[in-house]
Design an enzyme around this catalytic site. Sequence first.
Site, short mmCIF file in Angstrom:
data_model
loop_
_atom_site.label_atom_id
_atom_site.label_comp_id
_atom_site.label_asym_id
_atom_site.label_seq_id
_atom_site.Cartn_x
_atom_site.Cartn_y
_atom_site.Cartn_z
N ASN A 1 3.94 3.70 0.62
CA ASN A 1 4.42 4.50 2.14
C ASN A 1 5.98 3.72 2.62
O ASN A 1 5.92 2.71 3.81
CB ASN A 1 3.85 5.09 3.11
CG ASN A 1 4.76 5.67 4.17
OD1 ASN A 1 4.79 5.28 5.41
ND2 ASN A 1 5.21 7.15 3.87
N MET B 1 1.29 -1.30 0.11
CA MET B 1 0.05 0.01 -0.13
C MET B 1 1.09 1.08 0.17
O MET B 1 0.64 2.76 0.84
CB MET B 1 -0.86 -0.11 1.06
CG MET B 1 -2.17 -1.38 1.00
SD MET B 1 -3.62 -0.49 1.91
CE MET B 1 -2.84 -0.77 3.43
N SER C 1 6.53 -0.46 10.49
CA SER C 1 5.90 -0.30 9.80
C SER C 1 5.09 1.65 9.46
O SER C 1 5.64 2.52 10.01
CB SER C 1 3.87 -0.74 11.21
OG SER C 1 2.90 -0.29 10.60
N SER C 2 4.34 1.54 8.20
CA SER C 2 3.72 3.07 8.29
C SER C 2 3.07 3.13 9.10
O SER C 2 3.09 4.21 8.92
CB SER C 2 2.85 2.82 6.43
OG SER C 2 3.59 1.86 5.29
N ARG C 3 2.38 2.62 10.16
CA ARG C 3 1.37 3.80 10.73
C ARG C 3 2.29 4.11 11.53
O ARG C 3 1.78 4.84 12.44
CB ARG C 3 0.69 2.57 11.57
CG ARG C 3 -0.74 2.53 10.06
CD ARG C 3 -1.86 1.76 10.80
NE ARG C 3 -3.08 1.56 10.06
CZ ARG C 3 -3.61 0.57 9.10
NH1 ARG C 3 -2.55 -0.54 8.55
NH2 ARG C 3 -4.35 1.37 8.60
N GLU D 1 6.33 -10.98 7.57
CA GLU D 1 5.55 -12.01 9.01
C GLU D 1 5.26 -10.95 9.83
O GLU D 1 4.59 -11.39 10.79
CB GLU D 1 6.55 -12.87 9.21
CG GLU D 1 6.68 -14.22 8.00
CD GLU D 1 7.79 -15.01 8.68
OE1 GLU D 1 8.65 -14.78 9.35
OE2 GLU D 1 8.13 -15.83 8.14
N VAL E 1 11.15 -6.78 9.59
CA VAL E 1 12.20 -6.34 9.90
C VAL E 1 11.90 -5.19 10.92
O VAL E 1 11.22 -4.31 11.49
CB VAL E 1 12.45 -5.43 8.75
CG1 VAL E 1 13.74 -4.31 9.53
CG2 VAL E 1 12.58 -6.27 7.42
N HIS F 1 9.56 -3.32 3.26
CA HIS F 1 9.23 -4.04 2.40
C HIS F 1 10.38 -4.35 1.29
O HIS F 1 9.71 -4.18 0.39
CB HIS F 1 8.31 -2.46 1.73
CG HIS F 1 7.21 -2.27 2.27
ND1 HIS F 1 7.43 -0.85 2.98
CD2 HIS F 1 5.72 -2.04 2.53
CE1 HIS F 1 5.72 -0.83 3.23
NE2 HIS F 1 5.48 -1.91 2.84
N GLN G 1 -10.49 -3.16 2.40
CA GLN G 1 -9.95 -3.37 3.83
C GLN G 1 -10.00 -1.99 4.49
O GLN G 1 -9.05 -2.59 5.58
CB GLN G 1 -8.26 -3.59 2.94
CG GLN G 1 -7.36 -3.10 2.88
CD GLN G 1 -5.59 -3.70 3.18
OE1 GLN G 1 -6.58 -3.73 1.71
NE2 GLN G 1 -5.05 -3.81 3.61
O1 PAF Z 1 0.01 -5.31 4.10
C1 PAF Z 1 -0.39 -4.48 2.57
O2 PAF Z 1 0.41 -3.67 2.87
C2 PAF Z 1 -1.71 -4.72 2.11
O3 PAF Z 1 -2.80 -5.63 3.27
C3 PAF Z 1 -1.47 -5.65 1.41
C4 PAF Z 1 -1.39 -6.98 1.22
C5 PAF Z 1 -1.06 -5.32 -0.02
C6 PAF Z 1 -3.25 -5.61 0.35
O4 PAF Z 1 -3.96 -4.69 -0.04
#
Ligand code: PAF
Length: 285
Positions: free
Chosen positions: A32, A30, A187-189, A150, A178, A37, A61
Amino acid sequence: MRTVKTIAEVRARIALWRSQGQRIAFVPTMGNLHTGHMSLVQRAGQLADHVVASVFVNPMQFGANEDLASYPRTLTEDAAKLAENRVSLLFVPDTGEIYPRGVDDATRVEVPGLSDILCGAYRPGHFTGVATVVNMLFNIVQPDMALFGEKDYQQLLVIRRMVADLCLPVQVLGVPTVREPDGLAMSSRNSYLSAEERARAPRLYQALCEARDRIAGGETNYEVIERAGMQALSGAGFRADYFSVRRAEDLIPASPEDRALVILAAAWLGKARLIDNLRMELSRN
Ligand code: PAF
């Protein structure tokens, strides 16, 4: 790296690579993008001839009161990072490309049971949104393999179950979480945390480590462990949704006979809902 916005452009490029017998690894995101990533992208590059990444903030989602509007969008920086890391194709669809009839009227993929517990109990519909978009992205990209972090352990299991149940020809690979030097899972958040909250945030990982150490030390009453975890989090100023010891395979509450465990927690710190988990293998009889 080529950046495309339409399904037709992705399909044309994939058809070319397929005709050349090349293998494709896919990293859906998603955006960021952070070092977590990038570890997915780098692993993907070791396993296939081409890495395809997607950046799509999937409205299906997010719940009505969640952070869809404020979710960090940093496409220029993301594209630069992916290009530096050997990504061949970046797919950045608009919402209309993925949901031409609108999000509410789109066909859905539901993974019952696994989607309704833990994070699913606090975010109704979340994992249906994840399963639906990942299924669509798999159908669009048709990768040999797809990589997921994970850190989102429940998401990984939901996707594995969907792939198995729908006989999708994609190998799903989990890549280890990581962490920042102080243990906080990337995490992006994390960007929602104030400086003071960021200083307290590693307490989540510490609480998981304490639980792991108690279990490794022979504690078999997992309810006691879970209560201690919840108390540790509230003592550190978190508002915890859950702290739970589960079977790693299917997230059923763990019993003392189980060997492969995962300890999972989700907790709010200010505006940020943080999740993390630790897996452990018990060797005792
Ligand atoms: O983990 C994420 O970033 C999202 O849930 C995903 C797997 C890209 C689905 O939108």
